[in-house]
Scaffold this active site. Structure first.
Site, PDB file in Angstrom:
ATOM      1  N   GLU A  89       0.826  -1.131   0.122  1.00 15.62           N
ATOM      2  CA  GLU A  89      -0.030  -0.123  -0.017  1.00 15.62           C
ATOM      3  C   GLU A  89       1.036   1.088   0.018  1.00 15.62           C
ATOM      4  O   GLU A  89       1.630   1.416   0.903  1.00 15.62           O
ATOM      5  CB  GLU A  89      -0.940  -0.075   1.081  1.00 15.62           C
ATOM      6  CG  GLU A  89      -1.945   1.037   1.129  1.00 15.62           C
ATOM      7  CD  GLU A  89      -3.074   0.943   0.363  1.00 15.62           C
ATOM      8  OE1 GLU A  89      -3.774   1.904   0.123  1.00 15.62           O
ATOM      9  OE2 GLU A  89      -3.522  -0.308  -0.114  1.00 15.62           O
ATOM     10  N   SER A 135       5.979   6.085  -0.705  1.00 13.25           N
ATOM     11  CA  SER A 135       7.537   5.349  -0.886  1.00 13.25           C
ATOM     12  C   SER A 135       8.156   4.963   0.362  1.00 13.25           C
ATOM     13  O   SER A 135       9.297   4.799   0.404  1.00 13.25           O
ATOM     14  CB  SER A 135       8.153   6.175  -1.690  1.00 13.25           C
ATOM     15  OG  SER A 135       7.620   6.438  -2.879  1.00 13.25           O
ATOM     16  N   ARG A 136       7.306   4.585   1.457  1.00 10.06           N
ATOM     17  CA  ARG A 136       8.052   4.002   2.767  1.00 10.06           C
ATOM     18  C   ARG A 136       8.883   5.085   3.488  1.00 10.06           C
ATOM     19  O   ARG A 136       9.592   4.921   4.279  1.00 10.06           O
ATOM     20  CB  ARG A 136       8.689   2.980   2.491  1.00 10.06           C
ATOM     21  CG  ARG A 136       7.932   1.585   1.720  1.00 10.06           C
ATOM     22  CD  ARG A 136       6.690   1.188   2.962  1.00 10.06           C
ATOM     23  NE  ARG A 136       6.223   0.046   2.401  1.00 10.06           N
ATOM     24  CZ  ARG A 136       5.052  -0.056   1.791  1.00 10.06           C
ATOM     25  NH1 ARG A 136       4.262   1.250   1.415  1.00 10.06           N
ATOM     26  NH2 ARG A 136       4.215  -1.045   1.429  1.00 10.06           N
ATOM     27  N   LEU A 137       8.442   6.491   3.111  1.00  3.69           N
ATOM     28  CA  LEU A 137       9.171   7.472   3.854  1.00  3.69           C
ATOM     29  C   LEU A 137       8.117   7.830   4.958  1.00  3.69           C
ATOM     30  O   LEU A 137       7.944   9.067   4.930  1.00  3.69           O
ATOM     31  CB  LEU A 137       9.308   8.421   3.045  1.00  3.69           C
ATOM     32  CG  LEU A 137      10.375   8.179   1.670  1.00  3.69           C
ATOM     33  CD1 LEU A 137      10.405   9.468   0.832  1.00  3.69           C
ATOM     34  CD2 LEU A 137      11.647   7.608   2.056  1.00  3.69           C
TER      35      LEU A 137
END
Length: 446
Positions: free
Chosen positions: A253, A435-437
């Site tokens: 996600e 983006s997983r940041l």
């Protein structure tokens, strides 16, 4: 599961529509609204707007095209970015009204001539709303060309190139309602059958088959001996057929959330938790007080389970349980634990670590008697973490106590039941980002 589902012939489908819009009092626009909403919710079940945002609805001149227009409107409200190709517009007020509604939302209409040669480059999802179950014969221009564009998408997919997902409404366009589209026809990734699947749905081998149109009354179901799956909860769609084969490694996600900046973080972590908890309650998320409680034995062997938060303040977080359960034994050996709250609808989670102690008997007794009487009896008969001969034992014991206290007398709190309080030593507040940041802030109590 598909063997237990009814399939309609073309004649039966037409008869059911006539009954719905005749003696049963439905109007065309009512059925179209319900059908389009069913299609949009089916799409949202599989294709999340964070990953499949760009949608093209190709709409024909009939009711199937109207379903597509309604679906496009709902998808816009669901957070997608739909566009519509509607080459043979119907002049009836119902259809012109649907166009006006989409135009008021700034949904773009694209002519056939302005469509890209490769739809996959510009769109993540193609909604095939060209023809329904009443169609027969060969598609005429420009729909013959549009169908070929969707066939080309299938060909791209076979060469393992990235391609759009094709979603067909009720009947894949070009298919016969009681047959299929042949070797050269559209092969949709999703089929949303309406009212009941048509016979051609037996030839659908895509990964996602949904049933929509939650409007079939018992009289029709009985007359046509329809066997249909129950709709879950308040959903407008239900998955039928074989479950999709999922590549677990590809499940992800891409979170879209407001930034959680340092200047927005409350200095006191209890205040920050209260702020986020209030947000969850306001958002209407289910069981906002559900939390994963992790404990460990004296040898460090961990265990986790879901429990419900029943109170928090500057002194800590409180929950109640059986004092003879596994978690209670582990807390007696190792009085340290962590709590994890996960609020999917807001892309947030909070982890709290600290030491654990029992609450006072007075506090446990007060909460116990605030519970429904059925829950009080349940706490007595439920011997957590023990093995029982069967569920019937629980039912029998429950019924016995229910009869014993049927006069409304006070139900005494069992001695082996009460509360715990975790006194926080560390908070972690997590906000999912693209983006997983992710945003992650660690706070200690003041």
């Amino acid at each position: 599961m598909t063997e237990d589902i009814s399939y309609l012939t073309q004649r039966e489908a037409a008869e059911i529509d006539e009954i719905l819009m005749g003696p049963l009092g439905f109007s065309v626009d009512q059925l179209m609204e319900l059908a389009g909403l069913s299609v949009a919710t089916s799409i949202a079940e599989v294709y999340k707007p964070s990953e499949h945002n760009r949608v093209l609805a190709i709409c024909g001149p009939g009711n199937n095209g109207g379903d597509g227009l309604v679906a496009a409107r709902h998808l816009n409200h669901f957070g997608y970015k739909p566009s519509v190709c509607y080459p043979k517009r119907t002049a009836k007020p119902l259809y012109t009204g649907l166009v006006t509604q989409l135009e008021s939302l700034s949904v773009p209409f694209i002519s056939v001539e302005d469509l890209p040669l490769d739809l996959s480059k510009d769109f993540d999802i193609i909604v095939d709303a060209m023809f329904g179950f009443s169609f027969h014969g060969s598609p005429r221009p420009p729909f013959d060309n549009l169908i070929q564009k969707l066939v080309c998408i299938n060909n791209y997919d076979q060469t393992h190139q990235k391609s759009s997902a094709i979603v067909s409404i009720d009947i894949p366009s070009g298919w016969h309602v009681e047959g299929d589209g042949g070797a050269e026809g559209i092969k949709p990734d999703m089929l949303v059958s309406l009212t009941a699947p048509k016979l051609c749905a037996k030839k659908f081998f895509g990964p996602h088959h949904f049933l929509g149109g939650r409007f079939v009354p018992p009289s029709i179901a009985d007359k046509y001996k329809l066997r249909l799956p129950p709709y879950p909860g308040t959903s407008m769609c239900v998955r039928i057929g074989r479950p999709a084969q999922v590549d677990i490694s590809a499940l992800r996600e891409n979170y879209i959330s407001p930034e959680f900046l340092e200047e927005q973080v409350e200095a006191d972590p209890f205040d920050q938790f209260r702020k986020w908890f209030d947000d969850v309650v306001a958002a209407g998320l289910r069981e906002p007080n559900a939390m994963a409680l992790s404990t460990a034995s004296k040898n460090g062997k961990p265990s986790s389970r879901m429990v419900l938060l029943k109170g928090f303040d500057k002194n800590g977080f409180v929950w109640y349980t059986n004092y003879e359960s596994r978690k209670a034994h582990e807390l007696s050996e190792n009085p340290h634990a962590s709590l994890l709250f996960y609020w999917d609808g807001l892309n947030r989670q909070v982890r709290v670590e600290g030491s654990v102690e029992k609450v006072s008997d007075e506090e446990s007794d007060q909460y116990f008697h605030s519970r429904p009487r059925g829950s009080q009896i349940g706490a007595i008969v439920s011997k957590q973490s023990t093995v029982l001969p069967g569920r019937r034992v629980l039912y029998d014991q429950y019924k016995e106590l229910e009869e014993k206290f049927s006069d409304g007398s006070i139900i005494p709190k069992p001695k082996n039941w009460g509360g715990y309080r975790l006194k926080p030593e560390l908070f972690e507040f997590w906000q999912g980002q693209k983006s997983r940041l992710h945003d992650r802030w660690f706070l200690s109590p003041l």
